[in-house]
Design a protein around this motif. Sequence first.
Motif, PDB file in Angstrom:
ATOM      1  N   ILE A   1       0.861  -1.177   0.000  1.00 39.43           N
ATOM      2  CA  ILE A   1       0.000   0.000   0.000  1.00 39.43           C
ATOM      3  C   ILE A   1       0.897   1.226   0.000  1.00 39.43           C
ATOM      4  O   ILE A   1       1.794   1.348   0.837  1.00 39.43           O
ATOM      5  N   VAL A   2       0.669   2.109  -0.940  1.00 37.91           N
ATOM      6  CA  VAL A   2       1.400   3.370  -0.981  1.00 37.91           C
ATOM      7  C   VAL A   2       0.494   4.437  -0.375  1.00 37.91           C
ATOM      8  O   VAL A   2      -0.632   4.637  -0.830  1.00 37.91           O
ATOM      9  N   ILE A   3       1.007   5.094   0.658  1.00 35.74           N
ATOM     10  CA  ILE A   3       0.242   6.128   1.350  1.00 35.74           C
ATOM     11  C   ILE A   3       1.045   7.419   1.292  1.00 35.74           C
ATOM     12  O   ILE A   3       2.234   7.433   1.620  1.00 35.74           O
ATOM     13  N   GLU A   4       0.401   8.471   0.858  1.00 32.69           N
ATOM     14  CA  GLU A   4       1.049   9.784   0.811  1.00 32.69           C
ATOM     15  C   GLU A   4       0.205  10.768   1.595  1.00 32.69           C
ATOM     16  O   GLU A   4      -1.000  10.892   1.354  1.00 32.69           O
ATOM     17  N   GLN A   5       0.825  11.426   2.540  1.00 33.67           N
ATOM     18  CA  GLN A   5       0.168  12.415   3.392  1.00 33.67           C
ATOM     19  C   GLN A   5      -1.117  11.858   4.011  1.00 33.67           C
ATOM     20  O   GLN A   5      -2.152  12.524   4.041  1.00 33.67           O
ATOM     21  N   GLY A   6      -1.041  10.609   4.479  1.00 37.52           N
ATOM     22  CA  GLY A   6      -2.150   9.991   5.178  1.00 37.52           C
ATOM     23  C   GLY A   6      -3.270   9.463   4.308  1.00 37.52           C
ATOM     24  O   GLY A   6      -4.279   8.991   4.818  1.00 37.52           O
ATOM     25  N   LYS A   7      -3.100   9.497   2.998  1.00 38.65           N
ATOM     26  CA  LYS A   7      -4.138   8.999   2.083  1.00 38.65           C
ATOM     27  C   LYS A   7      -3.581   7.889   1.210  1.00 38.65           C
ATOM     28  O   LYS A   7      -2.455   7.961   0.730  1.00 38.65           O
ATOM     29  N   VAL A   8      -4.404   6.862   1.005  1.00 41.99           N
ATOM     30  CA  VAL A   8      -3.993   5.736   0.169  1.00 41.99           C
ATOM     31  C   VAL A   8      -3.913   6.188  -1.279  1.00 41.99           C
ATOM     32  O   VAL A   8      -4.879   6.681  -1.844  1.00 41.99           O
ATOM     33  N   LYS A   9      -2.736   6.032  -1.843  1.00 43.59           N
ATOM     34  CA  LYS A   9      -2.506   6.395  -3.245  1.00 43.59           C
ATOM     35  C   LYS A   9      -2.728   5.194  -4.152  1.00 43.59           C
ATOM     36  O   LYS A   9      -3.318   5.308  -5.216  1.00 43.59           O
ATOM     37  N   SER A  10      -2.259   4.003  -3.705  1.00 43.66           N
ATOM     38  CA  SER A  10      -2.451   2.796  -4.502  1.00 43.66           C
ATOM     39  C   SER A  10      -2.322   1.559  -3.621  1.00 43.66           C
ATOM     40  O   SER A  10      -1.695   1.602  -2.564  1.00 43.66           O
ATOM     41  N   VAL A  11      -2.930   0.476  -4.091  1.00 45.48           N
ATOM     42  CA  VAL A  11      -2.856  -0.820  -3.416  1.00 45.48           C
ATOM     43  C   VAL A  11      -2.554  -1.861  -4.481  1.00 45.48           C
ATOM     44  O   VAL A  11      -3.219  -1.908  -5.513  1.00 45.48           O
ATOM     45  N   ALA A  12      -1.555  -2.688  -4.223  1.00 50.66           N
ATOM     46  CA  ALA A  12      -1.191  -3.778  -5.137  1.00 50.66           C
ATOM     47  C   ALA A  12      -1.289  -5.084  -4.370  1.00 50.66           C
ATOM     48  O   ALA A  12      -0.523  -5.312  -3.436  1.00 50.66           O
ATOM     49  N   VAL A  13      -2.255  -5.927  -4.728  1.00 46.50           N
ATOM     50  CA  VAL A  13      -2.479  -7.199  -4.046  1.00 46.50           C
ATOM     51  C   VAL A  13      -2.127  -8.340  -5.002  1.00 46.50           C
ATOM     52  O   VAL A  13      -2.603  -8.373  -6.135  1.00 46.50           O
ATOM     53  N   GLU A  14      -1.315  -9.261  -4.525  1.00 46.13           N
ATOM     54  CA  GLU A  14      -0.942 -10.404  -5.348  1.00 46.13           C
ATOM     55  C   GLU A  14      -2.168 -11.273  -5.620  1.00 46.13           C
ATOM     56  O   GLU A  14      -2.868 -11.662  -4.691  1.00 46.13           O
ATOM     57  N   PRO A  15      -2.437 -11.587  -6.876  1.00 50.52           N
ATOM     58  CA  PRO A  15      -3.626 -12.365  -7.216  1.00 50.52           C
ATOM     59  C   PRO A  15      -3.623 -13.781  -6.654  1.00 50.52           C
ATOM     60  O   PRO A  15      -4.676 -14.359  -6.417  1.00 50.52           O
ATOM     61  N   ASP A  16      -2.429 -14.347  -6.410  1.00 51.81           N
ATOM     62  CA  ASP A  16      -2.355 -15.700  -5.848  1.00 51.81           C
ATOM     63  C   ASP A  16      -2.044 -15.669  -4.355  1.00 51.81           C
ATOM     64  O   ASP A  16      -1.702 -16.693  -3.769  1.00 51.81           O
ATOM     65  N   ASN A  17      -2.141 -14.510  -3.739  1.00 56.06           N
ATOM     66  CA  ASN A  17      -1.927 -14.269  -2.303  1.00 56.06           C
ATOM     67  C   ASN A  17      -0.475 -14.176  -1.877  1.00 56.06           C
ATOM     68  O   ASN A  17      -0.161 -13.459  -0.938  1.00 56.06           O
ATOM     69  N   THR A  18       0.429 -14.901  -2.493  1.00 59.35           N
ATOM     70  CA  THR A  18       1.791 -14.973  -1.977  1.00 59.35           C
ATOM     71  C   THR A  18       2.880 -14.666  -3.003  1.00 59.35           C
ATOM     72  O   THR A  18       4.047 -14.551  -2.626  1.00 59.35           O
ATOM     73  N   GLY A  19       2.551 -14.533  -4.252  1.00 58.73           N
ATOM     74  CA  GLY A  19       3.557 -14.327  -5.293  1.00 58.73           C
ATOM     75  C   GLY A  19       4.186 -12.953  -5.250  1.00 58.73           C
ATOM     76  O   GLY A  19       3.955 -12.162  -4.330  1.00 58.73           O
ATOM     77  N   THR A  20       4.979 -12.669  -6.254  1.00 61.39           N
ATOM     78  CA  THR A  20       5.640 -11.364  -6.350  1.00 61.39           C
ATOM     79  C   THR A  20       5.480 -10.792  -7.758  1.00 61.39           C
ATOM     80  O   THR A  20       6.435 -10.367  -8.387  1.00 61.39           O
ATOM     81  N   ASN A  21       4.256 -10.783  -8.231  1.00 58.50           N
ATOM     82  CA  ASN A  21       4.001 -10.272  -9.576  1.00 58.50           C
ATOM     83  C   ASN A  21       3.635  -8.797  -9.597  1.00 58.50           C
ATOM     84  O   ASN A  21       3.929  -8.103 -10.560  1.00 58.50           O
ATOM     85  N   VAL A  22       2.989  -8.297  -8.543  1.00 58.27           N
ATOM     86  CA  VAL A  22       2.531  -6.899  -8.552  1.00 58.27           C
ATOM     87  C   VAL A  22       2.961  -6.098  -7.327  1.00 58.27           C
ATOM     88  O   VAL A  22       2.849  -4.881  -7.326  1.00 58.27           O
TER      89      VAL A  22
END
Length: 81
Positions: free
Chosen positions: A50-71
Amino acid sequence: MKAWGQTLDPAGTLGIRFLADPTGAFTKALDLSFDGSAIFGGDRSKRYAIVIEQGKVKSVAVEPDNTGTNVSTAEKVLGPA
């Protein structure tokens, strides 16, 4: 998390906060837990960034398979160094 933070940012100057979630409360509140009983013995957190800037969520990247490292890797979330 403390040791990881000290290893990755020993001077504490990167502006990254390393937060632990020992009870899974934060993960469950974000609906980012999954049943890992078969492999890990209980509920686990999906891998995400989760990228947070000045207390607000800018983006969220969740791995589609829960544990991988694709995103959720630093390069994919923040761009190349």
